[in-house]
Design an enzyme around this catalytic site. Structure first.
Site, PDB file in Angstrom:
ATOM      1  N   CYS A 254     102.145 -43.400  17.599  1.00 20.66           N
ATOM      2  CA  CYS A 254     102.712 -43.734  18.805  1.00 20.66           C
ATOM      3  C   CYS A 254     101.178 -44.486  19.568  1.00 20.66           C
ATOM      4  CB  CYS A 254     103.462 -42.876  19.646  1.00 20.66           C
ATOM      5  SG  CYS A 254     102.628 -41.335  20.213  1.00 20.66           S
ATOM      6  N   ARG A 259     104.487 -39.105  21.846  1.00 18.02           N
ATOM      7  CA  ARG A 259     105.843 -39.592  21.505  1.00 18.02           C
ATOM      8  C   ARG A 259     106.104 -39.297  20.059  1.00 18.02           C
ATOM      9  NH1 ARG A 259     105.736 -45.022  24.520  1.00 18.02           N
ATOM     10  NH2 ARG A 259     103.401 -44.962  23.818  1.00 18.02           N
TER      11      ARG A 259
END
Lengths: 304, 393
Positions: A254, A259
């Site tokens: 990410c 994430r």
């Protein structure tokens, strides 16, 4: 060995041989509620917004700071084994403690924590499905006192670096020197190169776009409205649509790797695929000199 | 028969109260908002009611002291600080078991302390005496129908721009290397509380010793009628306001963010200035600072904006109920002074990342050295302002 015994033995062997997907890696908020006083269970909150843990956490949960306690901000690395041991000893965790992680922002940082616990070989780690969001929706109570658990002397296993991808590993896939599928979990606008960073965050990479050949599967597609993970069936379909089916090893990335540890958890722990998390992510790759990118929007950093 | 004007007044007060309560309920269940937004609104309203009822005003605390030798408002501020200090300690003890372990309590206004706070405090102190109120003072007077308050608030926006323009060099040269001093990490909880309460008591003793008191009004037997009149119509004594603000400060810190009224004003000023293209796009170090820094929001109003809105409406509610709501046009001289004072308020609040509420009140309650440094600056500025006013009149 008698016949019933051998049947039992075979059953145990079968269970042990099942892929990771069949293991319980998720616990429900209900389960956590029922195990608050279980001495073999330790709940840890990994949230990123300041004050969230202090203003109310699951009773008895220990607060862990992602920025300083699960990452090394000076060398930009995962937390060192020594610091990890110190953290777990202080939280009163032993090798046989079942650790349950949860947090804010849809468990992003709890998933990072899970990844770190797996790297350092802790045996029983779980994520509380839905995290703070579901706990709040269900109107379960919060506690504001910081617990103190009797300290232990925790020993971490040698790090399992097969769970982590570094820049050369990513380049090797990009240049087709090794098989693999890259999954970009950022927003479609970041993937397309329209923006350098999500709204409210200053750009930390001077290029926009994505790693060549990466498939875009935003992390948000893996969760339900209440913050829980979608069913394994739905998740399998979601990734199969972009050609990620577990037949080749996967690398998730990410912007800074948090994430993507969430999507790493989905692919590795819920679907049982061979997955590494690239924690250098776009802030390393997008800034690296002489590496190719794809930038459909063609946005050029102006240096302002 | 009830005179019609009083009728209108009560109807308007009821309408504002109903609006506040309904908005609180709506915010509670609104997507992306929730109980902290709802709490911010009601906490803001309570703050506005207390400010209006007790005329709790930092500007008068200093100005009355220097110009009129009236100690009441200053004593109110000391009471608020003492009550809030105890309240914060209670929260700190739950959140940070060992203050010497190197962890700061999250969201508390514990900021770098250096001479930029003396400068900011002095500008703010001068500005609040000239404009007749600090930022929170102008906000609650806006709720009372003052038409000079908008001039002061417009000046505040311009002052924020000026502060923003000097922020980057100031940050690099001064703020970035200034020490962040949280007293409990040096003196422990017990030691810092004892030291701070002793200092506040000393200041209170000095005021009581050297400033003449006013003779108390003759006591009336308290009936329901008299009690209602005291609460809703007569002003509250400043010390009562001080207690309420100390309690509210603790509640706000526990549930949302420390009391402060400039974060949203700063955000709006910056957005406006950036849209006009003359402000630096990037403000160094602001993300790392504790205090009333402008916070990005995907909504029209941040939670601090909701708090400020609650403050103005709470003040309007209290003023309507007491019969103190009046559209006050003010004299031209007042507008000019308000505008000029407002610029100084905005400048001081920007470089200090907060005002008398966010930096001084919430800073001192949090046992941050920064609050005390800002207070020292305020005193010098307000003293200078009082001298200037004396010469002007």
């Amino acid at each position: 060995m008698s016949a019933p015994g051998s049947v039992l033995g075979t059953a145990i062997l079968l269970l042990a041989a099942l892929p990771a997907a069949a293991q319980e890696v998720l616990v429900t908020t209900e389960w956590v509620s029922n195990n608050l006083n279980n001495p073999k269970v330790r709940v840890l909150e990994v949230s990123v917004d300041p004050g969230v843990y202090e203003k109310g956490h699951v009773e008895g949960a220990v607060g862990v700071k992602w920025h300083s306690e699960l990452a090394d901000p000076v060398s930009r690395d995962i937390v060192s084994a020594a610091s990890f041991e110190k953290l777990l000893s202080r939280a009163g965790i032993s090798g046989d403690t079942t650790v349950v992680l949860y947090g804010d922002n849809n468990n992003w940082f709890a998933a990072w924590g899970y990844w770190i616990f797996e790297i350092y070989g802790h045996k029983a780690v779980r994520i509380m499905d839905g995290g703070r969001k579901k706990w709040e929706i269900e109107k379960r109570p919060w506690d504001t006192t910081v617990p103190s658990h009797p300290a232990t002397t925790y020993r971490a296993a040698p790090p399992n670096l097969a769970l982590r991808a570094r820049l050369p590993d990513v380049l090797s896939v990009v240049e087709k020197r090794s098989p693999g599928a890259l999954v970009d979990v950022r927003s479609p606008d970041e993937f397309a190169g329209k923006v350098f960073a999500p709204p409210g965050i200053q750009e930390l990479a001077i290029r926009a776009g994505h790693v060549p050949g990466a498939r875009s599967v935003p992390w948000s597609k893996t969760v339900n409205e209440d913050g829980t993970f979608k069913s394994r069936e739905d998740l399998r379909k979601l990734y199969a649509e972009v050609g990620v089916d577990g037949k080749t090893p996967v690398i998730t990335y990410c912007r800074i790797g948090e994430r993507s540890s969430h999507s790493w958890f989905v692919l590795k722990e819920l679907l049982g695929y061979d997955v590494r998390n690239y924690d250098g992510s776009w802030t390393e790759y997008g800034n690296a000199v002489g590496v190719p990118i794809e930038n459909p929007a063609g946005t050029v950093w102006t240096g302002k | 028969m009830v005179p019609p004007r009083r009728w209108i007044r009560w109807a308007a007060a009821a309408l504002v109260a109903a609006g506040l309560l309904a908005s609180g309920l709506i915010l509670h269940d609104a997507p992306g908002r929730g109980r902290s937004a709802s709490f911010s609104l009601l906490c803001g309203a309570a703050f506005g009611i207390v400010l209006q009822r007790s005329r709790f005003c930092f500007a008068s605390a200093f100005r009355d002291l220097f110009l009129l030798s009236d100690r009441r408002a200053a004593l109110g501020v000391l009471v608020a600080l003492a009550v809030g200090s105890v309240g914060y300690q209670v929260v700190f003890g739950a959140w940070v078991p060992d203050p010497s372990a190197g962890h700061m309590p999250p969201t508390a206004h514990i900021a770098p302390a250096s001479w930029h706070l003396l400068l900011g405090g002095a500008a703010f102190g001068l500005g609040m005496v000239l404009s007749g109120g600090c930022i929170s003072g102008n906000l609650y007077r806006l709720g009372e129908g003052s038409l000079t308050a908008p001039a002061a608030l417009a000046g505040t926006v311009a002052g924020f721009w000026a502060g923003t323009l000097v922020w980057n060099p100031l940050y690099v040269r001064v703020v970035s290397t200034a020490p962040v001093v949280w007293l409990p990490s040096h003196l422990g909880y017990a030691g810092s509380l004892a030291a701070q309460l002793a200092l506040l008591a000393l200041l209170g003793a000095l005021l009581l010793r050297y400033m003449p008191g006013l003779s108390p009004r003759p006591a009336r037997p308290v009936t329901l009628d008299v009690a209602c009149r005291k609460v809703f119509v007569d002003g509250w004594p400043a010390w009562a306001g001080g207690i309420a603000i100390g309690v509210l400060g603790t509640f706000a810190f526990l549930r949302t963010r420390p009391l402060g009224v400039t974060s949203e004003i700063g955000r709006a000023s910056r957005a406006l200035g950036s849209a006009m293209g003359f402000l630096p796009e990037r403000l160094e170090g602001l993300d790392l600072m504790a205090g009333c820094r402008p916070l990005d929001t995907e909504h029209l109003l941040s939670e601090n904006g909701i708090f400020v809105l609650g403050l103005v409406l709470g003040s309007a509610l209290a003023a309507l109920a007491a019969g103190e709501f009046r559209l006050r046009l003010g004299r031209p001289r007042g507008h000019v002074l308000s505008l000029a004072g407002g610029v100084l308020l905005g400048f001081g609040a920007m470089i200090s990342l907060g005002c008398t509420v966010g930096t001084m009140l919430s800073g001192i309650m949090a046992f941050s050295l920064s609050g005390w440094v800002f207070l020292a600056g305020l005193l010098s500025g307000a003293w200078g302002g009082a001298g200037l006013l004396r010469r002007l009149s």
